[in-house]
Design an enzyme around this catalytic site. Structure first.
Site, PDB file in Angstrom:
ATOM      1  N   ASN A   1      71.183 187.009 -29.947  1.00 42.13           N
ATOM      2  CA  ASN A   1      72.338 187.538 -29.208  1.00 42.13           C
ATOM      3  C   ASN A   1      73.606 187.433 -30.035  1.00 42.13           C
ATOM      4  O   ASN A   1      73.731 186.542 -30.875  1.00 42.13           O
ATOM      5  CB  ASN A   1      72.610 186.689 -27.946  1.00 42.13           C
TER       6      ASN A   1
ATOM      7  N   ASP B   1      69.408 173.892 -29.105  1.00 42.75           N
ATOM      8  CA  ASP B   1      68.669 174.741 -30.060  1.00 42.75           C
ATOM      9  C   ASP B   1      68.602 174.061 -31.429  1.00 42.75           C
ATOM     10  O   ASP B   1      67.569 174.110 -32.102  1.00 42.75           O
ATOM     11  CB  ASP B   1      69.355 176.107 -30.197  1.00 42.75           C
TER      12      ASP B   1
HETATM   13  O1  RIB Z   1      71.476 177.958 -26.243  1.00 42.85           O
HETATM   14  C1  RIB Z   1      72.658 178.636 -26.584  1.00 42.85           C
HETATM   15  C2  RIB Z   1      72.400 180.102 -26.621  1.00 42.85           C
HETATM   16  O2  RIB Z   1      72.073 180.548 -25.324  1.00 42.85           O
HETATM   17  C3  RIB Z   1      73.585 180.939 -27.032  1.00 42.85           C
HETATM   18  O3  RIB Z   1      73.662 181.157 -28.420  1.00 42.85           O
HETATM   19  C4  RIB Z   1      73.411 182.211 -26.201  1.00 42.85           C
HETATM   20  O4  RIB Z   1      73.220 183.365 -26.969  1.00 42.85           O
HETATM   21  C5  RIB Z   1      72.235 181.931 -25.272  1.00 42.85           C
HETATM   22  O5  RIB Z   1      71.066 182.489 -25.742  1.00 42.85           O
END
Ligand code: RIB
Length: 291
Positions: free
Chosen positions: A16, A240
């Site tokens: 994204n 992440d």
């Molecule tokens: O975990 C964070 C992410 O969640 C962001 O970068 C956003 O794009 C969503 O996918």
């Protein structure tokens, strides 16, 4: 898998463009507040985790889709600049995925994701299936169609590729998908939502925000790694960063991998944005040496 070698990781997931607004406090429903800054930052849970795994030393291939718009061009360049193999990343007609993110002065965020091209990953090609079968680890999240995630996990399991799932954002999941998962990485919200499903997963890692992380195996091993003291700027993408770093070091064993990932996640909170905040090996090693 060789415990000393960096694994080959296939990440199947979202990419994204994050539209990030910073503000003293997030607005209540119906309220307008003044913001203090705005930035566009490459993100998406899949792409962030791919970048994190690559920066931790794994060989990473990314499967997913961008649109044929300007965001797509930037998103592809970001992944490839981080050393992620994007040779199988599709470009489809229309818009790339976007996330509208509001970050308050405590570093907490609210996120709305519009899937765009991510929603078009509805089936896997022969090349994508071959990449999954050849990998050591498949890593998925839930920002692309669920049926595709389930098919990938099924294929990976049949090929003896380890299946790692970060079930985020929370969505109802079929039992058949859980049956193929070897390693689940969840935050507190996900842990509560999926609690009975997680009982059956061989390895579960729970992230606890500033309090570190916990591990438990189906065989009964349990331990925690403590939180790290950092100046929090933005928590976006910290989970992440943790997940990608964990998967990249998973062959070293759960305790070294959680210790490494815990440092990666903490460091990611000290900078604005998702992919822009993910630390590389040098920063993580430096932080761990300072302990
Ligand atoms: O975990 C964070 C992410 O969640 C962001 O970068 C956003 O794009 C969503 O996918």
């Amino acid at each position: 898998m060789d415990r000393s070698a960096a694994p080959t990781v296939v990440v199947l997931g979202s990419v994204n463009m994050d539209l990030v607004t910073t503000t003293a406090r997030r607005p209540a429903p119906g309220e307008t507040v003044l913001g203090s800054g705005f930035a566009t930052v490459p993100g998406g849970k899949g792409a962030n985790q791919a970048v994190a795994a690559a920066r931790s030393g794994a060989r990473v291939r990314f499967l997913g889709a961008t649109g044929d718009d300007a965001f797509g061009t930037t998103l592809r360049a970001t992944l490839s600049g981080a050393g992620v193999d994007i040779s199988l990343l599709r470009t489809v007609d229309g818009s790339s995925g976007v996330a509208t993110i509001v970050v308050d002065e405590s570093g907490e965020n609210s996120i709305i994701v519009v899937a765009g091209a991510n929603g078009r990953v509805t089936e896997l090609t022969a090349d994508e299936l071959a990449a999954i079968a050849a990998a050591d680890i498949l890593l998925c999240q839930l920002e692309i169609p669920l049926a595709t995630v389930a098919a990938a996990a099924r294929h990976a399991r049949a090929a003896h590729t380890i299946v790692a799932l970060n079930p985020s954002p929370v969505r109802p999941l079929p039992a058949a998908l859980w049956a193929d998962v070897d390693l689940a990485i969840v935050n507190a919200l996900e842990s509560e939502h999926y609690s009975s499903d997680l009982d059956r997963i061989p390895h579960v890692v729970r992230t606890l925000g500033g309090d570190g992380a916990r591990y438990r195996s189906a065989e009964g091993t349990e331990f925690a790694v403590p939180g790290r003291t950092v100046e929090v700027v933005d928590t976006t993408g910290a989970g992440d960063a943790f997940t990608g770093a964990l998967v990249a070091t998973w062959p070293t064993g759960p305790h070294p991998a959680l210790t490494w990932a815990n440092a990666a996640g903490a460091l990611a909170t000290t900078r604005l944005g998702a992919s822009s905040s993910i630390p590389d090996r040098t920063r993580i090693e430096h932080a761990l040496r300072a302990d």
